[in-house]
Design a protein around this motif. Structure first.
Motif, PDB file in Angstrom:
ATOM      1  N   THR A  46      21.482  84.173  33.383  1.00  0.00           N
ATOM      2  CA  THR A  46      20.526  83.653  34.353  1.00  0.00           C
ATOM      3  C   THR A  46      20.064  84.756  35.301  1.00  0.00           C
ATOM      4  OG1 THR A  46      21.586  81.483  34.220  1.00  0.00           O
ATOM      5  CG2 THR A  46      20.165  81.883  36.113  1.00  0.00           C
ATOM      6  N   LEU A  47      20.991  85.576  35.776  1.00  0.00           N
ATOM      7  CA  LEU A  47      20.621  86.675  36.674  1.00  0.00           C
ATOM      8  C   LEU A  47      19.654  87.638  35.986  1.00  0.00           C
ATOM      9  CD1 LEU A  47      24.054  87.429  38.402  1.00  0.00           C
ATOM     10  CD2 LEU A  47      22.060  86.286  39.418  1.00  0.00           C
ATOM     11  N   GLN A  48      19.885  87.922  34.708  1.00  0.00           N
ATOM     12  CA  GLN A  48      18.991  88.820  33.980  1.00  0.00           C
ATOM     13  C   GLN A  48      17.581  88.243  33.861  1.00  0.00           C
ATOM     14  OE1 GLN A  48      19.477  92.032  33.114  1.00  0.00           O
ATOM     15  NE2 GLN A  48      21.325  91.718  34.324  1.00  0.00           N
ATOM     16  N   HIS A  49      17.482  86.945  33.619  1.00  0.00           N
ATOM     17  CA  HIS A  49      16.161  86.305  33.567  1.00  0.00           C
ATOM     18  C   HIS A  49      15.475  86.354  34.933  1.00  0.00           C
ATOM     19  CE1 HIS A  49      17.022  84.705  29.558  1.00  0.00           C
ATOM     20  NE2 HIS A  49      15.728  84.433  29.506  1.00  0.00           N
ATOM     21  N   LEU A  50      16.249  86.173  35.982  1.00  0.00           N
ATOM     22  CA  LEU A  50      15.683  86.235  37.332  1.00  0.00           C
ATOM     23  C   LEU A  50      15.213  87.655  37.661  1.00  0.00           C
ATOM     24  CD1 LEU A  50      18.254  83.877  39.071  1.00  0.00           C
ATOM     25  CD2 LEU A  50      15.789  83.433  38.847  1.00  0.00           C
ATOM     26  N   VAL A  51      15.881  88.664  37.119  1.00  0.00           N
ATOM     27  CA  VAL A  51      15.437  90.052  37.293  1.00  0.00           C
ATOM     28  C   VAL A  51      14.122  90.257  36.543  1.00  0.00           C
ATOM     29  CG1 VAL A  51      15.952  92.465  36.686  1.00  0.00           C
ATOM     30  CG2 VAL A  51      17.716  91.032  37.750  1.00  0.00           C
ATOM     31  N   ARG A  52      14.077  89.836  35.277  1.00  0.00           N
ATOM     32  CA  ARG A  52      12.865  90.013  34.475  1.00  0.00           C
ATOM     33  C   ARG A  52      11.668  89.265  35.057  1.00  0.00           C
ATOM     34  NH1 ARG A  52      16.657  90.173  30.262  1.00  0.00           N
ATOM     35  NH2 ARG A  52      16.513  87.970  29.806  1.00  0.00           N
ATOM     36  N   SER A  53      11.918  88.175  35.747  1.00  0.00           N
ATOM     37  CA  SER A  53      10.819  87.382  36.313  1.00  0.00           C
ATOM     38  C   SER A  53      10.401  87.863  37.705  1.00  0.00           C
ATOM     39  CB  SER A  53      11.210  85.911  36.372  1.00  0.00           C
ATOM     40  OG  SER A  53      12.228  85.730  37.334  1.00  0.00           O
ATOM     41  N   GLY A  54      11.116  88.841  38.256  1.00  0.00           N
ATOM     42  CA  GLY A  54      10.724  89.393  39.543  1.00  0.00           C
ATOM     43  C   GLY A  54      11.296  88.689  40.758  1.00  0.00           C
ATOM     44  N   VAL A  55      12.283  87.827  40.561  1.00  0.00           N
ATOM     45  CA  VAL A  55      12.938  87.166  41.697  1.00  0.00           C
ATOM     46  C   VAL A  55      14.030  88.076  42.259  1.00  0.00           C
ATOM     47  CG1 VAL A  55      14.336  85.183  42.408  1.00  0.00           C
ATOM     48  CG2 VAL A  55      12.415  84.850  40.839  1.00  0.00           C
ATOM     49  N   LEU A  56      14.767  88.728  41.371  1.00  0.00           N
ATOM     50  CA  LEU A  56      15.855  89.625  41.762  1.00  0.00           C
ATOM     51  C   LEU A  56      15.588  91.036  41.246  1.00  0.00           C
ATOM     52  CD1 LEU A  56      18.987  87.437  40.842  1.00  0.00           C
ATOM     53  CD2 LEU A  56      17.921  87.705  43.093  1.00  0.00           C
ATOM     54  N   VAL A  57      16.328  91.978  41.799  1.00  0.00           N
ATOM     55  CA  VAL A  57      16.331  93.362  41.318  1.00  0.00           C
ATOM     56  C   VAL A  57      17.777  93.699  40.989  1.00  0.00           C
ATOM     57  CG1 VAL A  57      15.992  95.775  41.996  1.00  0.00           C
ATOM     58  CG2 VAL A  57      14.358  94.037  42.730  1.00  0.00           C
ATOM     59  N   GLY A  58      17.991  94.273  39.815  1.00  0.00           N
ATOM     60  CA  GLY A  58      19.323  94.722  39.437  1.00  0.00           C
ATOM     61  C   GLY A  58      19.532  96.152  39.923  1.00  0.00           C
ATOM     62  N   VAL A  59      20.677  96.409  40.521  1.00  0.00           N
ATOM     63  CA  VAL A  59      21.007  97.742  41.023  1.00  0.00           C
ATOM     64  C   VAL A  59      22.188  98.248  40.203  1.00  0.00           C
ATOM     65  CG1 VAL A  59      21.733  99.088  43.034  1.00  0.00           C
ATOM     66  CG2 VAL A  59      20.239  97.085  43.343  1.00  0.00           C
ATOM     67  N   ARG A  60      22.017  99.391  39.549  1.00  0.00           N
ATOM     68  CA  ARG A  60      23.077  99.948  38.702  1.00  0.00           C
ATOM     69  C   ARG A  60      24.070 100.764  39.517  1.00  0.00           C
ATOM     70  NH1 ARG A  60      21.499 100.273  32.997  1.00  0.00           N
ATOM     71  NH2 ARG A  60      19.464  99.311  32.817  1.00  0.00           N
ATOM     72  N   GLY A  61      25.211 101.006  38.908  1.00  0.00           N
ATOM     73  CA  GLY A  61      26.200 101.865  39.529  1.00  0.00           C
ATOM     74  C   GLY A  61      27.424 101.117  39.990  1.00  0.00           C
ATOM     75  N   PRO A  62      28.446 101.858  40.443  1.00  0.00           N
ATOM     76  CA  PRO A  62      29.709 101.228  40.836  1.00  0.00           C
ATOM     77  C   PRO A  62      29.565 100.281  42.030  1.00  0.00           C
ATOM     78  CG  PRO A  62      29.761 103.591  41.263  1.00  0.00           C
ATOM     79  CD  PRO A  62      28.491 103.301  40.535  1.00  0.00           C
ATOM     80  N   ARG A  63      28.608 100.521  42.890  1.00  0.00           N
ATOM     81  CA  ARG A  63      28.372  99.622  44.029  1.00  0.00           C
ATOM     82  C   ARG A  63      27.124  98.790  43.789  1.00  0.00           C
ATOM     83  NH1 ARG A  63      29.988 100.324  49.254  1.00  0.00           N
ATOM     84  NH2 ARG A  63      32.147 100.940  49.183  1.00  0.00           N
ATOM     85  N   GLY A  64      26.740  98.685  42.524  1.00  0.00           N
ATOM     86  CA  GLY A  64      25.527  97.955  42.158  1.00  0.00           C
ATOM     87  C   GLY A  64      25.730  96.460  42.182  1.00  0.00           C
TER      88      GLY A  64
END
Length: 151
Positions: A46-64
């Motif tokens: 669900t989070l990935q779909h929300l990222v692809r739709s522009g609701v959320l942004v995924g932040v990479r890394g250990p503190r992501g």
């Protein structure tokens, strides 16, 4: 009664959790699962779909983790519901079913009107509205604990 799916409720709760608890830092999915008791298998997809739709942004890394893609006042519950609906069945259940003239001409159009009214109402409710409701209800906010104003 119109019933939201588990995935829909989890998506709304997850976005609200990110908005309410972020405090400027990305929120990790394990924190959301801990606070909201959402099964991880539902959450990640669900989070990935929300990222692809522009609701959320995924932040990479250990503190992501995840953060809102826009101000919380600019994200509506209706938008989140539409993302989850696109994840679920793409079929139009009403068009494919045979029915009587009363069902086809009266009951199904009435149901579609109700759904349209509900979506209009959900489009009027922002994540900020829900955050303010949570704050007024006295719910703990972990973002306040993360803030450090010492110099």
């Amino acid at each position: 009664m119109l019933r939201p799916s588990k995935k829909m409720l989890f998506a709304i709760e997850a976005v609200l959790d990110i908005a309410y608890h972020a405090g400027g830092e990305p929120v990790q999915s394990r924190e959301i699962t801990r606070r909201q008791n959402i099964p991880r298998r539902y959450l990640e997809q669900t989070l990935q779909h929300l990222v692809r739709s522009g609701v959320l942004v995924g932040v990479r890394g250990p503190r992501g983790g995840y953060r809102l893609a826009r101000e919380r006042r600019r994200i509506t519950v209706g938008e989140i519901v539409r993302v989850v609906q696109s994840m679920e069945t793409e079929e139009d259940l009403y068009q494919d079913l045979p029915g009587s003239p009363l069902g086809l001409e009266v009951v199904r159009p009435m149901w579609m009107d109700l759904q349209e009214d509900l979506m209009k109402r959900l489009d009027e409710i922002s994540i900020d509205d829900l955050c303010m409701k949570a704050w007024k209800s006295g719910l703990d906010c972990e973002a306040e604990e993360k803030m450090d104003f010492t110099i």
